[in-house]
Design a protein around this motif. Structure first.
Motif, short mmCIF file in Angstrom:
data_model
loop_
_atom_site.label_atom_id
_atom_site.label_comp_id
_atom_site.label_asym_id
_atom_site.label_seq_id
_atom_site.Cartn_x
_atom_site.Cartn_y
_atom_site.Cartn_z
N ARG A 1 25.92 14.44 62.76
CA ARG A 1 26.00 14.63 64.22
C ARG A 1 26.35 13.33 64.93
O ARG A 1 27.13 13.31 65.88
CB ARG A 1 24.69 15.21 64.75
CG ARG A 1 24.52 16.68 64.41
CD ARG A 1 23.46 17.35 65.29
NE ARG A 1 22.17 16.71 65.25
CZ ARG A 1 21.11 17.18 64.60
NH1 ARG A 1 21.19 18.30 63.92
NH2 ARG A 1 19.97 16.55 64.64
N LYS A 2 25.75 12.24 64.48
CA LYS A 2 26.02 10.94 65.09
C LYS A 2 27.49 10.55 64.90
O LYS A 2 28.14 10.07 65.83
CB LYS A 2 25.10 9.88 64.47
CG LYS A 2 25.28 8.49 65.02
CD LYS A 2 24.33 7.52 64.33
CE LYS A 2 24.69 6.09 64.68
NZ LYS A 2 23.97 5.14 63.86
N ASN B 1 30.67 10.29 67.86
CA ASN B 1 31.47 9.09 68.08
C ASN B 1 32.96 9.27 67.78
O ASN B 1 33.72 8.32 67.92
CB ASN B 1 30.91 7.93 67.26
CG ASN B 1 29.58 7.46 67.80
OD1 ASN B 1 29.41 7.29 69.00
ND2 ASN B 1 28.61 7.28 66.92
N LEU B 2 33.35 10.49 67.39
CA LEU B 2 34.78 10.73 67.14
C LEU B 2 35.53 10.74 68.47
O LEU B 2 34.97 11.12 69.50
CB LEU B 2 34.97 12.09 66.45
CG LEU B 2 34.49 12.21 65.01
CD1 LEU B 2 34.59 13.66 64.55
CD2 LEU B 2 35.29 11.30 64.10
N MET C 1 38.10 5.83 58.26
CA MET C 1 38.39 7.16 58.79
C MET C 1 38.81 7.08 60.24
O MET C 1 39.78 7.71 60.68
CB MET C 1 37.16 8.06 58.61
CG MET C 1 37.28 9.46 59.21
SD MET C 1 36.87 9.56 60.98
CE MET C 1 35.16 9.04 61.00
N MET C 2 38.09 6.29 61.05
CA MET C 2 38.43 6.12 62.45
C MET C 2 39.83 5.51 62.60
O MET C 2 40.60 5.93 63.47
CB MET C 2 37.40 5.25 63.16
CG MET C 2 36.07 5.93 63.34
SD MET C 2 36.17 7.28 64.52
CE MET C 2 34.55 7.21 65.23
N GLY D 1 43.43 6.98 64.25
CA GLY D 1 44.15 6.24 65.29
C GLY D 1 43.24 5.53 66.26
O GLY D 1 43.64 5.21 67.38
N GLN D 2 42.02 5.26 65.87
CA GLN D 2 41.06 4.58 66.75
C GLN D 2 40.97 3.11 66.40
O GLN D 2 40.90 2.71 65.30
CB GLN D 2 39.69 5.22 66.65
CG GLN D 2 39.63 6.57 67.29
CD GLN D 2 40.06 6.57 68.73
OE1 GLN D 2 41.11 7.11 69.04
NE2 GLN D 2 39.30 5.99 69.60
#
Length: 117
Positions: free
Chosen positions: A14-15, A19-20, A111-112, A116-117
């Protein structure tokens, strides 16, 4: 299609989901509500290279079934993951043909970046 396999009742999942980025374009798959299929697991296997990489040795069932003292094969890892959702290391992201398994900080950062983060 980009996907996330997660457990809705898992605080860590969930956390991470919270934050996605809002425009993450992910298909969400709660593995408790909808168990993963053999075809989905085999897709993960093709990207990960082994079922063991997808297997959670932190699962309580792993300890209670005394699996840590058994010599598990790839077929065993596959069988256990399909039998009970708790054996899948979570979360699993599939983004643009790459797989990100688990919740380690380096994995989440990679992953982020893939998102594209």
């Amino acid at each position: 299609m980009n996907k996330i396999y997660y457990l809705a009742s898992c605080d860590t999942c969930r956390k991470i989901i919270k934050n996605l980025p809002k425009d993450n374009n992910l298909a969400f798959h709660d593995i408790k509500q909808t168990p993963i299929t053999p075809a989905e697991l085999d897709e993960m296997y093709q990207l990960a290279g082994s079922y063991e990489a997808l297997f959670s040795k932190k699962a309580q069932l792993y300890k209670s079934m005394d699996l840590k003292n058994k010599a598990l094969t790839e077929d065993d890892f596959r069988k256990y993951i399909l039998e009970h959702y708790t054996f899948l290391s979570r979360p699993v992201f599939i983004i643009d043909g790459k797989i990100f398994i688990g919740n380690t900080q380096p994995n989440i950062l990679a992953m982020m970046k893939a998102l594209g983060q």
